[in-house]
Design an enzyme around this catalytic site. Structure first.
Site, PDB file in Angstrom:
ATOM      1  N   LYS A 106       0.526  -1.027   0.164  1.00  0.00           N
ATOM      2  CA  LYS A 106       0.163  -0.140  -0.351  1.00  0.00           C
ATOM      3  C   LYS A 106       0.724   0.756  -0.191  1.00  0.00           C
ATOM      4  O   LYS A 106       0.007   2.560  -1.058  1.00  0.00           O
ATOM      5  CB  LYS A 106      -1.016  -0.090   0.844  1.00  0.00           C
ATOM      6  CG  LYS A 106      -2.510  -0.718   1.432  1.00  0.00           C
ATOM      7  CD  LYS A 106      -2.921  -0.730   2.018  1.00  0.00           C
ATOM      8  CE  LYS A 106      -3.866  -2.025   2.615  1.00  0.00           C
ATOM      9  NZ  LYS A 106      -4.424  -2.420   2.247  1.00  0.00           N
ATOM     10  N   GLU A 136      -2.249   7.337   8.111  1.00  0.00           N
ATOM     11  CA  GLU A 136      -3.280   8.221   7.127  1.00  0.00           C
ATOM     12  C   GLU A 136      -4.060   8.712   8.121  1.00  0.00           C
ATOM     13  O   GLU A 136      -4.196   8.534   9.065  1.00  0.00           O
ATOM     14  CB  GLU A 136      -3.465   7.534   5.993  1.00  0.00           C
ATOM     15  CG  GLU A 136      -4.551   6.095   6.178  1.00  0.00           C
ATOM     16  CD  GLU A 136      -4.805   5.899   4.945  1.00  0.00           C
ATOM     17  OE1 GLU A 136      -3.823   5.805   3.556  1.00  0.00           O
ATOM     18  OE2 GLU A 136      -5.819   5.318   4.079  1.00  0.00           O
ATOM     19  N   HIS A 163     -14.399  -3.928   8.212  1.00  0.00           N
ATOM     20  CA  HIS A 163     -13.398  -3.369   6.930  1.00  0.00           C
ATOM     21  C   HIS A 163     -14.009  -4.746   5.917  1.00  0.00           C
ATOM     22  O   HIS A 163     -13.006  -4.727   4.811  1.00  0.00           O
ATOM     23  CB  HIS A 163     -12.268  -3.169   6.742  1.00  0.00           C
ATOM     24  CG  HIS A 163     -12.136  -2.608   7.837  1.00  0.00           C
ATOM     25  ND1 HIS A 163     -12.126  -0.799   8.227  1.00  0.00           N
ATOM     26  CD2 HIS A 163     -11.510  -2.323   9.635  1.00  0.00           C
ATOM     27  CE1 HIS A 163     -11.794   0.110   9.498  1.00  0.00           C
ATOM     28  NE2 HIS A 163     -10.962  -1.083  10.320  1.00  0.00           N
ATOM     29  N   ARG A 189      -6.694  -7.743  -9.759  1.00  0.00           N
ATOM     30  CA  ARG A 189      -7.910  -9.406 -10.172  1.00  0.00           C
ATOM     31  C   ARG A 189      -8.909  -8.256 -10.593  1.00  0.00           C
ATOM     32  O   ARG A 189      -9.354  -7.603 -10.118  1.00  0.00           O
ATOM     33  CB  ARG A 189      -7.601 -10.015  -9.019  1.00  0.00           C
ATOM     34  CG  ARG A 189      -7.506  -9.584  -8.226  1.00  0.00           C
ATOM     35  CD  ARG A 189      -7.949 -10.407  -6.155  1.00  0.00           C
ATOM     36  NE  ARG A 189      -8.502  -9.760  -5.245  1.00  0.00           N
ATOM     37  CZ  ARG A 189      -9.326  -9.069  -4.332  1.00  0.00           C
ATOM     38  NH1 ARG A 189     -10.427  -8.827  -5.089  1.00  0.00           N
ATOM     39  NH2 ARG A 189      -9.644  -8.293  -3.759  1.00  0.00           N
TER      40      ARG A 189
END
Ligand code: ADP
Ligand code: ADP
Ligand code: MG
Length: 654
Positions: free
Chosen positions: A116, A200, A235, A297
């Site tokens: 990430k 973040e 999540h 994907r």
């Protein structure tokens, strides 16, 4: 075009890929673990190869073995589905090296987007907005804490190698940072073998909006619009829809540009998804969304995009992998109506969403206008503990969001699963939730509303218990007279309508059942009969499935499993085995008389009870002398053969 494809996956996605490949004339080659030998995707394939035992680590994740099968079977390409090896750059490379096309992006793109932090840096250079935060090399705790302070709380600590919602910690205040960091690092090490994190800004009122992109090997990149996946729990996506409610053409163009720019930045081809987090506090805006990650994907929720665009994305994947150009340009693509997908899971929302496994005694998935079902299991099959317990994806399409939601809601009402518990009721409640209906979406909606969604504690549907017990009693009674017919009858068709049985007037008995492990005695009398009639002819719709010696009562998307208790199984431990002191019913029958009470002293051979069967009375004699204990039935009760009526303890033994 290829003439054959090996599908390196299982379950619904393997079947879904196989269907398209078959339609396109490809020979379908399946690989499977021992646990999946009889799975629908295996049966459907033209040929199937066993690659190892149940655990994925020893089968679906063993790249060498899959490649070996592919070579032996002469597969021209390998479709990896999602999960498993789909985002494994080494596997993609190994395929190409073996001269077998990998149906997916170039290995370099998988690698570039795999972590990430690196992905964020990369797309940032292509002017794609990223969530403000720190995604550099330094991993020193004090340094990261300082960064968190600068970013401003709340912040999100994320494992750079993370996926599937794991390795993420929201931190509300400076004081909690260290602890959250170390627990996040621990989880990241365990799950991904990589402790590195990024920090973040936690976006407020976050909406998960992702864009389906597609590239070919000729440099063309288009997008198939967006999906809103804000309905999440921990999540993880629960319900996904396309298009995103409240998206204007201008903002959509901004999302689309950012997504295709990100894809171009890594020389992408094939199907991919760019996930953005949008600040939903002021509606979707061109300056209010940020790149989170790219999934290189096909995505679980791709069907909603297929339904609004009319394209088969798996077909496009195969065509692109074969070197064909994309058949459409951006301006030829348009959105038709609205589509919603619900993930039907074998799990128990009422018990912390614990996975639920076991045989699918009954499985009826809905059909109807605008309904699409992607499933990998069939009635009689099994949900095993080895893989993701998803039973099916139920996808509804309609001219408007309202219609699509109505169709999905109706489809859930039609869904019947007996055996494993499911999240059907939870999904229904979510669709009915006023905020979801009104498209007031954010990723916290589910967590905030667990109470209203009815999943904070297990509940027992008392009416379903009664219906189940009465139905069981009825089945027992019929079996008494016609065991053969009953057995084959049930086996041939486990279905029964709740109004299909009646109580025999004037009879009274007790049926002992267990419900979720709790033993209960339910009186079967005239009033029970009336109660049942009231229940089954009332407003509630009960469906009964008799299987595995139990009655599964399905109502309101919930399953109540009612099981007759063999009194022999009860209390035995207490008495440490019977030592010849157990008085059993000699046959299926009714206890018409009981001549003793607890604590009474009896002699060996004394008549203690009378059982009636086939209109004949049978005396039951004490097998030895002693004290009467633990009477299990009251007169009037129906008893199974061998059922323990009472126990006689040796005199003075107690
Ligand atoms: P999506 O956004 O498509 O849901 P996820 O990263 O959550 O993406 O995972 C996609 C699917 O693949 C999920 O249903 C998950 O159960 C499955 N999956 C993810 N990782 C693995 C894995 N290592 N092995 C098997 N299945 C996996
Ligand atoms: P994964 O690889 O596990 O899918 P993501 O980075 O895609 O990880 O994040 C998963 C989910 O976490 C998102 O769908 C979103 O709900 C939430 N999330 C991620 N980043 C943020 C953020 N900065 N602010 C708020 N929520 C976030
Ligand atoms: Mg994600």
């Amino acid at each position: 075009m290829f003439r054959s494809v090996l599908i390196a996956n299982r379950g619904e996605i393997a079947l879904r890929v196989a269907r398209t490949a078959r339609r396109m004339g490809l020979r379908v080659i399946a690989v499977h673990s021992e646990a999946d030998a009889k799975a629908p995707f295996v049966t459907f394939a033209d040929e199937a190869h066993l690659i190892g035992p149940a655990p994925a680590r020893e089968s679906y994740l063993v790249a060498e073995r899959i490649l070996e099968v592919a070579k032996r079977a002469g597969a021209e390409c390998i479709h990896p589905g999602y999960g498993f090896l789909s985002e494994n750059a080494e596997f993609a490379e190994a395929c190409e090296k073996a001269g077998i096309a990998f149906v997916g992006p170039p290995a370099s793109a998988i690698r570039a987007m795999g972590l990430k932090d690196a992905a964020k840096s990369l797309v940032e250079k292509a002017s794609v907005p990223v969530v403000p935060g720190y995604h550099g090399e330094k991993q020193d705790a004090a340094f990261l804490k300082e960064k968190a302070y600068q970013i401003g709380y709340p912040v999100l600590i994320k494992a750079v190698a993370g996926g599937g919602g794991k390795g993420m910690r929201k931190v509300e205040k400076h004081l909690d940072f260290e602890e959250a960091l170390s627990s996040c690092q621990r989880e990241a090490t365990n799950a991904f073998g990589d402790p590195r994190v990024l920090v973040e800004k936690y976006i407020t009122a976050p909406r998960h909006v992702e864009v389906q992109v597609f590239g070919d090997k000729h440099g063309n990149v288009v997008h198939f619009f967006e999906r809103d996946c804000s309905m999440q729990r921990r999540h993880q996506k629960v319900i996904e829809e396309a298009p995103a409610p409240g998206m204007s053409p201008e903002v959509r163009a901004a999302f689309g540009k950012a997504a295709t720019d990100a894809a171009r930045a890594v020389g992408y081809y094939g199907a991919g998804t760019i996930e953005f987090i949008a600040d939903g506090s002021k509606g979707l805006r061109a300056d209010g969304f940020y790149f989170m990650e790219m999934n290189t994907r096909l995505q679980v929720e791709h069907p909603v995009s297929e339904m609004i665009t009319g394209f088969d994305l798996v077909e496009l994947q195969l065509r692109v992998a074969a070197g064909e150009k994309l058949p459409v340009t951006q301006d030829q693509l348009s959105i038709r109506g609205h589509a919603v997908e619900a993930r039907l899971y074998a799990e128990e929302p009422e018990r912390g969403f614990l996975p639920s496994t076991g045989k699918l005694h009954a499985l009826r998935l809905p059909s109807g206008e605008g309904i699409r079902i992607d499933s990998g299991v069939i009635e009689g099959g099994e949900v095993t503990p080895f893989y993701d317990p998803m039973i099916a994806k139920i996808i509804a399409h309609g001219p408007t969001r309202e219609v699509a939601l109505d169709r999905l809601r109706a489809a859930l009402d039609e869904t019947i699963v007996a055996g494993p518990k499911t999240n059907t009721r939870f999904l229904g409640a979510l669709i009915d939730h006023p905020d979801f209906r009104a498209a007031k979406l954010d990723t916290g909606l589910i967590e905030r509303n667990l109470d209203t969604l009815g999943v904070l504690a297990p509940v027992t549907d008392e009416e379903a218990v009664t219906v189940g017990a009465l139905a069981l009693a009825d089945a027992e009674k019929e079996r008494l007279f016609d065991a053969g017919t009953m057995r084959s009858g049930w086996a041939a068709d486990p279905w029964s309508q709740a109004d299909g049985f009646a109580m025999h007037p004037g009879r009274e008995s007790i049926i002992r059942v267990s419900v979720e492990g709790e033993v209960r005695d339910i009186r079967l009398d005239a009033s029970a009969s009336g109660r049942l009639a009231g229940l089954t002819q009332g407003s509630r719709d009960f469906r009964l499935v008799r299987a595995d010696g139990a009655m599964f009562v399905l109502a309101n998307g919930m399953q109540t499993e009612v099981r007759t208790v063999d009194p022999l199984d009860v209390d035995l431990g207490e008495h440490g085995g019977d030592g010849g002191g157990t008085v059993k019913s000699p046959m299926h029958g009714k206890l018409v008389a009981l001549f003793v009470s607890e604590g009474e002293i009896v002699e060996k051979g004394q008549r203690v009870a009378i059982v009636e069967a086939m209109k004949m009375e049978h005396p039951v004699l004490a097998p030895r002398g002693g004290t009467v204990e633990a009477i299990a039935f009251e007169p009037g009760a129906q008893m199974g053969q061998g059922a323990r009526i009472l126990t006689i303890a040796e005199e003075g033994a107690k």
